[in-house]
Design a protein around this motif. Sequence first.
Motif, PDB file in Angstrom:
ATOM      1  N   PRO A  66       0.827  -1.202   0.000  1.00  0.00           N
ATOM      2  CA  PRO A  66       0.000   0.000   0.000  1.00  0.00           C
ATOM      3  C   PRO A  66       0.861   1.251   0.000  1.00  0.00           C
ATOM      4  O   PRO A  66       1.990   1.255   0.508  1.00  0.00           O
ATOM      5  N   ALA A  67       0.315   2.301  -0.567  1.00  0.00           N
ATOM      6  CA  ALA A  67       1.011   3.583  -0.500  1.00  0.00           C
ATOM      7  C   ALA A  67       1.102   4.011   0.959  1.00  0.00           C
ATOM      8  O   ALA A  67       0.192   3.780   1.749  1.00  0.00           O
ATOM      9  N   GLY A  68       2.213   4.601   1.308  1.00  0.00           N
ATOM     10  CA  GLY A  68       2.368   5.117   2.663  1.00  0.00           C
ATOM     11  C   GLY A  68       2.957   4.140   3.653  1.00  0.00           C
ATOM     12  O   GLY A  68       2.986   4.437   4.853  1.00  0.00           O
ATOM     13  N   THR A  69       3.442   2.975   3.190  1.00  0.00           N
ATOM     14  CA  THR A  69       4.032   2.008   4.128  1.00  0.00           C
ATOM     15  C   THR A  69       5.196   2.630   4.889  1.00  0.00           C
ATOM     16  O   THR A  69       5.287   2.518   6.114  1.00  0.00           O
ATOM     17  N   GLU A  70       6.099   3.296   4.177  1.00  0.00           N
ATOM     18  CA  GLU A  70       7.264   3.894   4.832  1.00  0.00           C
ATOM     19  C   GLU A  70       6.843   4.974   5.822  1.00  0.00           C
ATOM     20  O   GLU A  70       7.409   5.090   6.914  1.00  0.00           O
ATOM     21  N   GLU A  71       5.819   5.743   5.450  1.00  0.00           N
ATOM     22  CA  GLU A  71       5.337   6.795   6.352  1.00  0.00           C
ATOM     23  C   GLU A  71       4.766   6.182   7.630  1.00  0.00           C
ATOM     24  O   GLU A  71       4.959   6.729   8.727  1.00  0.00           O
ATOM     25  N   ARG A  72       4.069   5.051   7.509  1.00  0.00           N
ATOM     26  CA  ARG A  72       3.518   4.379   8.700  1.00  0.00           C
ATOM     27  C   ARG A  72       4.640   3.881   9.603  1.00  0.00           C
ATOM     28  O   ARG A  72       4.546   3.958  10.828  1.00  0.00           O
ATOM     29  N   ILE A  73       5.681   3.346   8.995  1.00  0.00           N
ATOM     30  CA  ILE A  73       6.815   2.855   9.781  1.00  0.00           C
ATOM     31  C   ILE A  73       7.466   4.009  10.536  1.00  0.00           C
ATOM     32  O   ILE A  73       7.772   3.909  11.732  1.00  0.00           O
ATOM     33  N   GLU A  74       7.680   5.127   9.845  1.00  0.00           N
ATOM     34  CA  GLU A  74       8.311   6.284  10.487  1.00  0.00           C
ATOM     35  C   GLU A  74       7.427   6.861  11.592  1.00  0.00           C
ATOM     36  O   GLU A  74       7.924   7.252  12.663  1.00  0.00           O
ATOM     37  N   ALA A  75       6.113   6.911  11.348  1.00  0.00           N
ATOM     38  CA  ALA A  75       5.200   7.422  12.365  1.00  0.00           C
ATOM     39  C   ALA A  75       5.204   6.525  13.606  1.00  0.00           C
ATOM     40  O   ALA A  75       5.165   7.019  14.747  1.00  0.00           O
TER      41      ALA A  75
ATOM     42  N   HIS B 299      12.186  -2.977  20.510  1.00  0.00           N
ATOM     43  CA  HIS B 299      12.853  -3.859  19.546  1.00  0.00           C
ATOM     44  C   HIS B 299      11.831  -4.549  18.641  1.00  0.00           C
ATOM     45  O   HIS B 299      12.074  -4.722  17.444  1.00  0.00           O
ATOM     46  N   CYS B 300      10.688  -4.938  19.202  1.00  0.00           N
ATOM     47  CA  CYS B 300       9.631  -5.550  18.387  1.00  0.00           C
ATOM     48  C   CYS B 300       9.163  -4.587  17.302  1.00  0.00           C
ATOM     49  O   CYS B 300       8.923  -4.993  16.160  1.00  0.00           O
ATOM     50  N   ALA B 301       9.014  -3.311  17.658  1.00  0.00           N
ATOM     51  CA  ALA B 301       8.571  -2.319  16.677  1.00  0.00           C
ATOM     52  C   ALA B 301       9.605  -2.162  15.562  1.00  0.00           C
ATOM     53  O   ALA B 301       9.246  -2.034  14.385  1.00  0.00           O
ATOM     54  N   GLU B 302      10.882  -2.185  15.918  1.00  0.00           N
ATOM     55  CA  GLU B 302      11.933  -2.103  14.900  1.00  0.00           C
ATOM     56  C   GLU B 302      11.860  -3.301  13.959  1.00  0.00           C
ATOM     57  O   GLU B 302      11.990  -3.171  12.735  1.00  0.00           O
ATOM     58  N   LEU B 303      11.647  -4.478  14.524  1.00  0.00           N
ATOM     59  CA  LEU B 303      11.542  -5.694  13.710  1.00  0.00           C
ATOM     60  C   LEU B 303      10.285  -5.665  12.841  1.00  0.00           C
ATOM     61  O   LEU B 303      10.312  -6.093  11.678  1.00  0.00           O
ATOM     62  N   ALA B 304       9.183  -5.166  13.397  1.00  0.00           N
ATOM     63  CA  ALA B 304       7.948  -5.081  12.619  1.00  0.00           C
ATOM     64  C   ALA B 304       8.125  -4.119  11.445  1.00  0.00           C
ATOM     65  O   ALA B 304       7.631  -4.374  10.336  1.00  0.00           O
ATOM     66  N   GLY B 305       8.840  -3.022  11.683  1.00  0.00           N
ATOM     67  CA  GLY B 305       9.125  -2.102  10.586  1.00  0.00           C
ATOM     68  C   GLY B 305       9.980  -2.754   9.515  1.00  0.00           C
ATOM     69  O   GLY B 305       9.752  -2.561   8.311  1.00  0.00           O
ATOM     70  N   SER B 306      10.951  -3.538   9.942  1.00  0.00           N
ATOM     71  CA  SER B 306      11.789  -4.272   8.992  1.00  0.00           C
ATOM     72  C   SER B 306      10.957  -5.267   8.192  1.00  0.00           C
ATOM     73  O   SER B 306      11.103  -5.399   6.969  1.00  0.00           O
ATOM     74  N   MET B 307      10.047  -5.975   8.868  1.00  0.00           N
ATOM     75  CA  MET B 307       9.140  -6.895   8.177  1.00  0.00           C
ATOM     76  C   MET B 307       8.357  -6.165   7.089  1.00  0.00           C
ATOM     77  O   MET B 307       8.219  -6.650   5.964  1.00  0.00           O
ATOM     78  N   ALA B 308       7.811  -5.002   7.444  1.00  0.00           N
ATOM     79  CA  ALA B 308       6.986  -4.251   6.501  1.00  0.00           C
ATOM     80  C   ALA B 308       7.799  -3.817   5.283  1.00  0.00           C
ATOM     81  O   ALA B 308       7.330  -3.904   4.146  1.00  0.00           O
ATOM     82  N   ARG B 309       9.019  -3.367   5.514  1.00  0.00           N
ATOM     83  CA  ARG B 309       9.867  -2.936   4.389  1.00  0.00           C
ATOM     84  C   ARG B 309      10.189  -4.110   3.468  1.00  0.00           C
ATOM     85  O   ARG B 309      10.090  -3.992   2.251  1.00  0.00           O
ATOM     86  N   HIS B 310      10.601  -5.231   4.049  1.00  0.00           N
ATOM     87  CA  HIS B 310      10.970  -6.383   3.220  1.00  0.00           C
ATOM     88  C   HIS B 310       9.757  -6.983   2.528  1.00  0.00           C
ATOM     89  O   HIS B 310       9.835  -7.391   1.359  1.00  0.00           O
ATOM     90  N   ALA B 311       8.618  -7.058   3.237  1.00  0.00           N
ATOM     91  CA  ALA B 311       7.414  -7.594   2.619  1.00  0.00           C
ATOM     92  C   ALA B 311       6.953  -6.705   1.478  1.00  0.00           C
ATOM     93  O   ALA B 311       6.515  -7.174   0.423  1.00  0.00           O
ATOM     94  N   SER B 312       7.055  -5.383   1.688  1.00  0.00           N
ATOM     95  CA  SER B 312       6.663  -4.446   0.638  1.00  0.00           C
ATOM     96  C   SER B 312       7.552  -4.591  -0.588  1.00  0.00           C
ATOM     97  O   SER B 312       7.079  -4.604  -1.728  1.00  0.00           O
ATOM     98  N   GLY B 313       8.852  -4.754  -0.366  1.00  0.00           N
ATOM     99  CA  GLY B 313       9.773  -4.934  -1.475  1.00  0.00           C
ATOM    100  C   GLY B 313       9.495  -6.234  -2.226  1.00  0.00           C
ATOM    101  O   GLY B 313       9.557  -6.293  -3.459  1.00  0.00           O
ATOM    102  N   GLN B 314       9.157  -7.285  -1.482  1.00  0.00           N
ATOM    103  CA  GLN B 314       8.865  -8.577  -2.117  1.00  0.00           C
ATOM    104  C   GLN B 314       7.602  -8.467  -2.972  1.00  0.00           C
ATOM    105  O   GLN B 314       7.523  -9.014  -4.068  1.00  0.00           O
ATOM    106  N   ALA B 315       6.602  -7.745  -2.476  1.00  0.00           N
ATOM    107  CA  ALA B 315       5.336  -7.654  -3.209  1.00  0.00           C
ATOM    108  C   ALA B 315       5.490  -6.864  -4.512  1.00  0.00           C
ATOM    109  O   ALA B 315       4.710  -7.044  -5.444  1.00  0.00           O
ATOM    110  N   ARG B 316       6.492  -5.993  -4.556  1.00  0.00           N
ATOM    111  CA  ARG B 316       6.692  -5.201  -5.775  1.00  0.00           C
ATOM    112  C   ARG B 316       7.385  -5.973  -6.877  1.00  0.00           C
ATOM    113  O   ARG B 316       7.459  -5.532  -8.014  1.00  0.00           O
ATOM    114  N   GLN B 317       7.968  -7.150  -6.514  1.00  0.00           N
ATOM    115  CA  GLN B 317       8.715  -7.918  -7.534  1.00  0.00           C
ATOM    116  C   GLN B 317       7.786  -8.499  -8.579  1.00  0.00           C
ATOM    117  O   GLN B 317       6.690  -8.890  -8.293  1.00  0.00           O
TER     118      GLN B 317
END
Length: 209
Positions: free
Chosen positions: A142-151, A191-209
């Motif tokens: 979805p649009a705004g994934t990075e913004e959600r992670i930063e927020a 630490h969980c939030a950092e990992l969840a953000g990492s999950m979101a970034r990697h999952a988002s990158g995978q979905a764009r492939q």
Amino acid sequence: MWNPQETSGLSGHLAEVVERSRVAVEHVTEALSDSGPSAADALQAADKALYALHRAVDDQALAIEETRDAAPAGAVPAILAAAQVNADAECVAGLAKRLAEIAGSRPARPAMPAEVWAVVSRMGRVCADLMVTAGGAGASPPAGTEERIEAAGAEVGRLRRRLDHLLLHEPAPVDVDAALDAVLACQYYTHCAELAGSMARHASGQARQ
């Protein structure tokens, strides 16, 4: 020969790993909040959620290994994203176990003041919400994934500052056991939030492939 369906298989495992991570975090947060007669039930639900998360991580690891030898170069991004999300989920499981241990000790200790517990509970919600974002990003970024992670990162920082103020600067002292449990829980949630953000970034990158 590499079958394109194997990519969708990895995506399915990835989605389950993210969802199991969310459920585990939500259950341990519920267990932390429950110091009454149903605390044992909440802890049992957390233990079951952690077991299911470990199973999902193991299944994903097996799926990754099965695709390792036959995958063409074009499949590398999907495999790497699956592996990175799986590694993040494995770390989440370890942190959730620590949170469950705190929850298990809570009934025998003084309760956290309501304002302190509100900070701890909100941290758990931020983590779970980020995992929802990761799950959605894995299906269709979805649009705004990075913004959600930063927020979410900004909110975690605000909550940590709020906890420091409550424990160190409020006139009413907080019991030492309750304060230590709150600080440790918030550290694990950070630490969980950092990992969840990492999950979101990697999952988002995978979905764009």
